[in-house]
Design a protein around this motif. Structure first.
Motif, PDB file in Angstrom:
ATOM      1  N   PHE A 136      32.818  36.366  45.703  1.00 52.81           N
ATOM      2  CA  PHE A 136      33.629  36.161  46.896  1.00 52.81           C
ATOM      3  C   PHE A 136      34.965  36.904  46.841  1.00 52.81           C
ATOM      4  O   PHE A 136      35.801  36.735  47.717  1.00 52.81           O
ATOM      5  CB  PHE A 136      33.861  34.662  47.124  1.00 52.81           C
ATOM      6  CG  PHE A 136      32.591  33.915  47.404  1.00 52.81           C
ATOM      7  CD1 PHE A 136      32.000  33.983  48.650  1.00 52.81           C
ATOM      8  CD2 PHE A 136      31.982  33.172  46.411  1.00 52.81           C
ATOM      9  CE1 PHE A 136      30.823  33.299  48.919  1.00 52.81           C
ATOM     10  CE2 PHE A 136      30.810  32.490  46.661  1.00 52.81           C
ATOM     11  CZ  PHE A 136      30.225  32.559  47.915  1.00 52.81           C
ATOM     12  N   ASN A 137      35.155  37.709  45.784  1.00 53.41           N
ATOM     13  CA  ASN A 137      36.334  38.561  45.641  1.00 53.41           C
ATOM     14  C   ASN A 137      37.643  37.780  45.839  1.00 53.41           C
ATOM     15  O   ASN A 137      38.544  38.218  46.535  1.00 53.41           O
ATOM     16  CB  ASN A 137      36.251  39.732  46.634  1.00 53.41           C
ATOM     17  CG  ASN A 137      37.138  40.877  46.238  1.00 53.41           C
ATOM     18  OD1 ASN A 137      37.445  41.060  45.058  1.00 53.41           O
ATOM     19  ND2 ASN A 137      37.563  41.658  47.209  1.00 53.41           N
ATOM     20  N   GLN A 138      37.740  36.638  45.181  1.00 54.36           N
ATOM     21  CA  GLN A 138      38.900  35.761  45.348  1.00 54.36           C
ATOM     22  C   GLN A 138      40.023  36.010  44.354  1.00 54.36           C
ATOM     23  O   GLN A 138      41.092  35.427  44.486  1.00 54.36           O
ATOM     24  CB  GLN A 138      38.464  34.295  45.272  1.00 54.36           C
ATOM     25  CG  GLN A 138      37.645  33.846  46.444  1.00 54.36           C
ATOM     26  CD  GLN A 138      38.443  33.940  47.723  1.00 54.36           C
ATOM     27  OE1 GLN A 138      39.518  33.371  47.832  1.00 54.36           O
ATOM     28  NE2 GLN A 138      37.929  34.683  48.690  1.00 54.36           N
ATOM     29  N   GLY A 139      39.793  36.808  43.337  1.00 48.71           N
ATOM     30  CA  GLY A 139      40.848  37.125  42.378  1.00 48.71           C
ATOM     31  C   GLY A 139      41.386  35.874  41.692  1.00 48.71           C
ATOM     32  O   GLY A 139      40.629  34.981  41.306  1.00 48.71           O
ATOM     33  N   LEU A 140      42.707  35.796  41.565  1.00 52.88           N
ATOM     34  CA  LEU A 140      43.318  34.646  40.894  1.00 52.88           C
ATOM     35  C   LEU A 140      43.144  33.350  41.668  1.00 52.88           C
ATOM     36  O   LEU A 140      43.094  32.275  41.066  1.00 52.88           O
ATOM     37  CB  LEU A 140      44.801  34.907  40.629  1.00 52.88           C
ATOM     38  CG  LEU A 140      45.097  35.823  39.453  1.00 52.88           C
ATOM     39  CD1 LEU A 140      46.595  35.999  39.273  1.00 52.88           C
ATOM     40  CD2 LEU A 140      44.471  35.302  38.171  1.00 52.88           C
ATOM     41  N   THR A 141      43.033  33.434  42.974  1.00 55.81           N
ATOM     42  CA  THR A 141      42.750  32.220  43.741  1.00 55.81           C
ATOM     43  C   THR A 141      41.418  31.638  43.285  1.00 55.81           C
ATOM     44  O   THR A 141      41.294  30.421  43.103  1.00 55.81           O
ATOM     45  CB  THR A 141      42.713  32.523  45.259  1.00 55.81           C
ATOM     46  OG1 THR A 141      43.958  33.071  45.650  1.00 55.81           O
ATOM     47  CG2 THR A 141      42.429  31.268  46.054  1.00 55.81           C
ATOM     48  N   GLY A 142      40.441  32.474  43.068  1.00 58.59           N
ATOM     49  CA  GLY A 142      39.141  32.030  42.570  1.00 58.59           C
ATOM     50  C   GLY A 142      39.231  31.428  41.183  1.00 58.59           C
ATOM     51  O   GLY A 142      38.555  30.442  40.867  1.00 58.59           O
ATOM     52  N   TYR A 143      40.066  32.022  40.349  1.00 58.00           N
ATOM     53  CA  TYR A 143      40.247  31.491  38.993  1.00 58.00           C
ATOM     54  C   TYR A 143      40.809  30.071  39.027  1.00 58.00           C
ATOM     55  O   TYR A 143      40.270  29.156  38.412  1.00 58.00           O
ATOM     56  CB  TYR A 143      41.172  32.425  38.196  1.00 58.00           C
ATOM     57  CG  TYR A 143      41.584  31.873  36.860  1.00 58.00           C
ATOM     58  CD1 TYR A 143      40.713  31.904  35.779  1.00 58.00           C
ATOM     59  CD2 TYR A 143      42.846  31.309  36.680  1.00 58.00           C
ATOM     60  CE1 TYR A 143      41.100  31.388  34.556  1.00 58.00           C
ATOM     61  CE2 TYR A 143      43.240  30.796  35.459  1.00 58.00           C
ATOM     62  CZ  TYR A 143      42.350  30.829  34.397  1.00 58.00           C
ATOM     63  OH  TYR A 143      42.724  30.319  33.189  1.00 58.00           O
ATOM     64  N   PHE A 144      41.917  29.889  39.762  1.00 57.43           N
ATOM     65  CA  PHE A 144      42.555  28.570  39.814  1.00 57.43           C
ATOM     66  C   PHE A 144      41.713  27.571  40.601  1.00 57.43           C
ATOM     67  O   PHE A 144      41.618  26.399  40.224  1.00 57.43           O
ATOM     68  CB  PHE A 144      43.965  28.678  40.401  1.00 57.43           C
ATOM     69  CG  PHE A 144      44.917  29.403  39.501  1.00 57.43           C
ATOM     70  CD1 PHE A 144      45.242  28.900  38.260  1.00 57.43           C
ATOM     71  CD2 PHE A 144      45.483  30.605  39.890  1.00 57.43           C
ATOM     72  CE1 PHE A 144      46.112  29.574  37.403  1.00 57.43           C
ATOM     73  CE2 PHE A 144      46.355  31.279  39.053  1.00 57.43           C
ATOM     74  CZ  PHE A 144      46.671  30.764  37.806  1.00 57.43           C
ATOM     75  N   LEU A 145      41.091  28.014  41.680  1.00 58.04           N
ATOM     76  CA  LEU A 145      40.230  27.136  42.467  1.00 58.04           C
ATOM     77  C   LEU A 145      38.984  26.737  41.681  1.00 58.04           C
ATOM     78  O   LEU A 145      38.538  25.586  41.742  1.00 58.04           O
ATOM     79  CB  LEU A 145      39.854  27.809  43.789  1.00 58.04           C
ATOM     80  CG  LEU A 145      39.067  26.968  44.783  1.00 58.04           C
ATOM     81  CD1 LEU A 145      39.863  25.725  45.183  1.00 58.04           C
ATOM     82  CD2 LEU A 145      38.737  27.798  46.022  1.00 58.04           C
ATOM     83  N   GLY A 146      38.430  27.672  40.925  1.00 56.10           N
ATOM     84  CA  GLY A 146      37.266  27.362  40.085  1.00 56.10           C
ATOM     85  C   GLY A 146      37.579  26.303  39.051  1.00 56.10           C
ATOM     86  O   GLY A 146      36.780  25.385  38.810  1.00 56.10           O
TER      87      GLY A 146
END
Length: 167
Positions: A136-146
């Motif tokens: 989903f190409n979320q970058g750091l948002t994906g890291y913290f959200l994950g």
């Protein structure tokens, strides 16, 4: 490389807040857990859990309110979006509940549940974060959200495991 610096700063902030949330509650649980009977232990485990939940929520809310007013300055000086700070600090609440509960499993000599929850906590955050970043190409948002989503999934499972130790 630029995002690694941001990730390190936000993770360090969340780690410092996690230390403040813990404030030695696990040490006190370890100290008094072995004194008294099973009912006494259940009261200690329940009181510690409720205190951890309440304190984590209140401290996180307080810090988020303070940091909210400085979000523009934080972004200007450190290039850290408010979303990263919000996700990282909110993730501390379920993470502290999870860590507290995992310690209760350890103190009750339940190695399989302890191992399962430790693996589940680590793997879920990594896999969900990786999916958010790669697919989903979320970058750091994906890291913290994950990390947040993984912990939120693991908390109900660990609470089921420690339910018999609660009053």
């Amino acid at each position: 490389v630029k995002e690694y610096r941001i990730m390190a700063l936000v993770t360090t902030l969340a780690g410092l807040v996690a230390i403040l949330i813990d404030i030695g509650i696990l040490n006190s649980i370890h100290r008094f857990f072995w004194e008294g009977n099973t009912e006494h232990r259940s009261n200690i485990v329940s009181s510690g859990l409720w205190f951890t939940i309440l304190w984590a929520f209140l401290l996180t809310l307080f810090l988020l309110l303070i940091l909210f007013f400085f979000r523009a300055a934080i972004y200007q000086h450190y290039n850290i979006p408010w979303t990263y700070i919000l996700l990282a600090l909110i993730a501390n609440i379920p993470k502290q509940i999870l860590l507290y509960s995992i310690n209760i499993l350890r103190m009750n000599f339940l190695p399989w549940q302890f191992t399962l929850m430790t693996l589940l906590d680590g793997l879920l955050g990594i896999l969900i974060g990786l999916g958010l970043i790669v697919y989903f190409n979320q970058g750091l948002t994906g890291y913290f959200l994950g990390n947040l989503i993984g912990t939120l999934i693991a908390v109900p499972v660990v609470l089921l495991f420690i339910n018999k130790f609660l009053t």
